[in-house]
Write a protein that holds these residues in place. Structure first.
Motif, PDB file in Angstrom:
ATOM      1  N   VAL A   1       0.720  -1.230   0.285  1.00 42.71           N
ATOM      2  CA  VAL A   1       0.223   0.110  -0.223  1.00 42.71           C
ATOM      3  C   VAL A   1       0.869   1.598   0.252  1.00 42.71           C
ATOM      4  O   VAL A   1       0.373   1.952  -0.624  1.00 42.71           O
ATOM      5  N   VAL A   2       2.119   1.530   0.938  1.00 44.31           N
ATOM      6  CA  VAL A   2       2.888   2.453   0.725  1.00 44.31           C
ATOM      7  C   VAL A   2       4.010   2.430  -0.700  1.00 44.31           C
ATOM      8  O   VAL A   2       3.288   4.226  -1.242  1.00 44.31           O
ATOM      9  N   ILE A   3       4.183   1.347  -1.279  1.00 49.43           N
ATOM     10  CA  ILE A   3       4.172   1.552  -2.773  1.00 49.43           C
ATOM     11  C   ILE A   3       3.133   1.804  -3.558  1.00 49.43           C
ATOM     12  O   ILE A   3       3.670   2.635  -4.440  1.00 49.43           O
ATOM     13  N   VAL A   4       2.123   1.504  -3.800  1.00 50.42           N
ATOM     14  CA  VAL A   4       1.072   2.140  -4.484  1.00 50.42           C
ATOM     15  C   VAL A   4       0.314   3.437  -4.123  1.00 50.42           C
ATOM     16  O   VAL A   4       0.776   4.455  -5.152  1.00 50.42           O
ATOM     17  N   GLY A   5       0.796   4.410  -2.771  1.00 49.81           N
ATOM     18  CA  GLY A   5       0.713   5.423  -2.863  1.00 49.81           C
ATOM     19  C   GLY A   5       1.615   6.137  -3.198  1.00 49.81           C
ATOM     20  O   GLY A   5       1.049   7.212  -4.074  1.00 49.81           O
ATOM     21  N   TRP A   6       2.566   5.678  -3.491  1.00 56.08           N
ATOM     22  CA  TRP A   6       3.916   5.947  -4.085  1.00 56.08           C
ATOM     23  C   TRP A   6       3.549   6.189  -5.478  1.00 56.08           C
ATOM     24  O   TRP A   6       3.904   7.357  -6.000  1.00 56.08           O
ATOM     25  N   ILE A   7       2.986   5.505  -6.168  1.00 55.23           N
ATOM     26  CA  ILE A   7       2.813   5.344  -7.026  1.00 55.23           C
ATOM     27  C   ILE A   7       1.834   6.323  -7.863  1.00 55.23           C
ATOM     28  O   ILE A   7       1.551   7.051  -9.046  1.00 55.23           O
ATOM     29  N   THR A   8       1.021   6.087  -6.616  1.00 54.25           N
ATOM     30  CA  THR A   8      -0.589   7.574  -6.972  1.00 54.25           C
ATOM     31  C   THR A   8      -0.223   8.933  -7.019  1.00 54.25           C
ATOM     32  O   THR A   8      -1.711   9.268  -7.081  1.00 54.25           O
ATOM     33  N   GLY A   9       1.151   8.572  -6.410  1.00 58.57           N
ATOM     34  CA  GLY A   9       0.859  10.663  -5.784  1.00 58.57           C
ATOM     35  C   GLY A   9      -0.301  10.749  -4.237  1.00 58.57           C
ATOM     36  O   GLY A   9      -0.334  11.737  -3.518  1.00 58.57           O
ATOM     37  N   HIS A  10      -0.563   9.303  -3.371  1.00 54.52           N
ATOM     38  CA  HIS A  10      -1.280   9.841  -2.417  1.00 54.52           C
ATOM     39  C   HIS A  10       0.616   9.420  -1.237  1.00 54.52           C
ATOM     40  O   HIS A  10       0.522   8.572  -1.280  1.00 54.52           O
ATOM     41  N   ASP A  11       0.864  10.380  -0.107  1.00 55.90           N
ATOM     42  CA  ASP A  11       1.865  10.350   0.475  1.00 55.90           C
ATOM     43  C   ASP A  11       1.632   9.332   1.782  1.00 55.90           C
ATOM     44  O   ASP A  11       1.408  10.404   2.628  1.00 55.90           O
TER      45      ASP A  11
END
Length: 351
Positions: free
Chosen positions: A289-299
């Motif tokens: 989920v941290v990586i998904v947030g990184w990819i989608t611009g969610h910090d």
């Protein structure tokens, strides 16, 4: 398969939950109906997964059960992430670990212990999984402590770098865990071979699996869209909804599967599902989920609520303590469930 459980009557909530969102029936109706819809979807997901698993044996089967059992939690977390509900994301992930490690495992020991005076399981496999669980706690504690307890102020950008770096490291640990469980030490996780035969064809099972996953994604999106208003109306904090309420839907599959096999005295398989699910969340889902947030611009970072992190750490230590001699009985189950109840009570009243 739809008749495999009485809970599948809740499938009626799937179209009702979607209608509640589209027809604007209100936050309470949308949240409750979509929450109830996720329970039979998780159960059906478990049935299809088991149908796939019998083709591969207990080792891969246990891994499939844990992985696809956690698909609901992961989809819920990503849906909440897209809504910017970072508190719900972190609390629901930690809540899933606590639910599996305390409530599910506790019920396994309790109900298994009622039928059998003592039950044993593989000590070496238990030691390996316990060590990995505590390592995952360290992966959460250190970033949280750096953000909350460090004497030097850690900037938001620095915390992002710490969290993303830690996430990458934990994903590498997860790959090591897969290699350990499926290749180098697969004999430690091997259970009794059953005589079950697949009910569905392999392509049919994959199609059904995909359909259920898409439906879970839709219900999760609608549920998360109503959380803020539902929390405001009911007075239940987002942390309580994430830690206690949401994992009930996501863990239904693991809970029933693990307890049923524990009552058949198959404790290695039971622990493989209950503890295996906790490991999946800790070393795969959270970093993912941290990586998904990184990819989608969610910090999204690993700077979690300090109390929730403390509760997780104490729970992992407690679970490790009660399983250290690779024997279980019903009183151990009572102890784990009591731990979970105390944590739930605190979050109920903790604003």
């Amino acid at each position: 398969m739809l008749l495999s459980s009485k809970l599948n009557v809740l499938m009626l909530c799937v179209p009702l939950g979607i209608a509640a969102y589209l027809a604007h029936w209100g936050a309470t109706a949308t949240f409750v109906l979509n929450f109830l819809a996720l329970i039979p979807l998780a159960l059906l997901l478990g049935d299809v997964t088991e149908d796939l698993a019998v083709r591969f044996g207990d080792t891969v089967g246990g891994l499939l059960n844990a992985t696809f059992g956690n698909v609901v939690e992961m989809i819920l977390s990503i849906a909440a992430l897209r809504q910017g509900l970072y508190t719900v994301v972190s609390s629901s992930l930690l809540g899933s670990i606590l639910s599996n490690l305390l409530l599910v495992l506790g019920c396994c020991f309790l109900f298994g212990g009622i039928r059998f005076k003592t039950q044993s399981f593989n000590a070496v496999a238990n030691q390996a999984t316990s060590s990995l669980l505590f390592l995952s706690c360290i992966g959460i504690i250190i970033p949280t402590a750096a953000g909350s307890l460090s004497s030097d102020d850690v900037t938001s950008l620095e915390m992002l770098h710490i969290s993303r770096g830690t996430a990458i490291i934990m994903l590498l640990v997860y790959l090591s865990y897969l290699s350990f469980q499926l290749h180098t030490h697969h004999d430690l996780f091997k259970g009794d071979d059953g005589d079950e035969e697949p009910v569905m064809s392999f392509p049919g099972a994959l199609v059904v699996l995909a359909g259920i996953t898409v439906t879970v994604a839709v219900c999760s999106e609608y549920l998360c869209s109503s959380i803020e208003e539902f929390s405001s109306k009911t007075g239940l904090s987002q942390a309580f909804l994430g830690i206690i309420v949401l994992p009930i839907a996501g863990n239904a599959c693991e809970h029933i599967t693990a307890v049923v096999v524990a009552m058949k005295n198959k404790m290695d398989l039971s622990l493989g599902v209950a503890v295996g699910s906790s490991i999946q969340i800790a070393v795969f889902a959270i970093p993912f989920v941290v990586i998904v947030g990184w990819i989608t611009g969610h910090d999204f970072t690993l700077d979690f609520d300090p109390f929730a992190t403390l509760a997780l750490t104490v729970s992992v230590i407690h679970a490790n303590f009660v399983t250290s001699d690779a024997l279980s009985h019903w009183l151990m189950g009572v102890a784990l469930i009591t731990n979970y109840a105390i944590i739930a009570l605190v979050f109920l009243y903790k604003g």
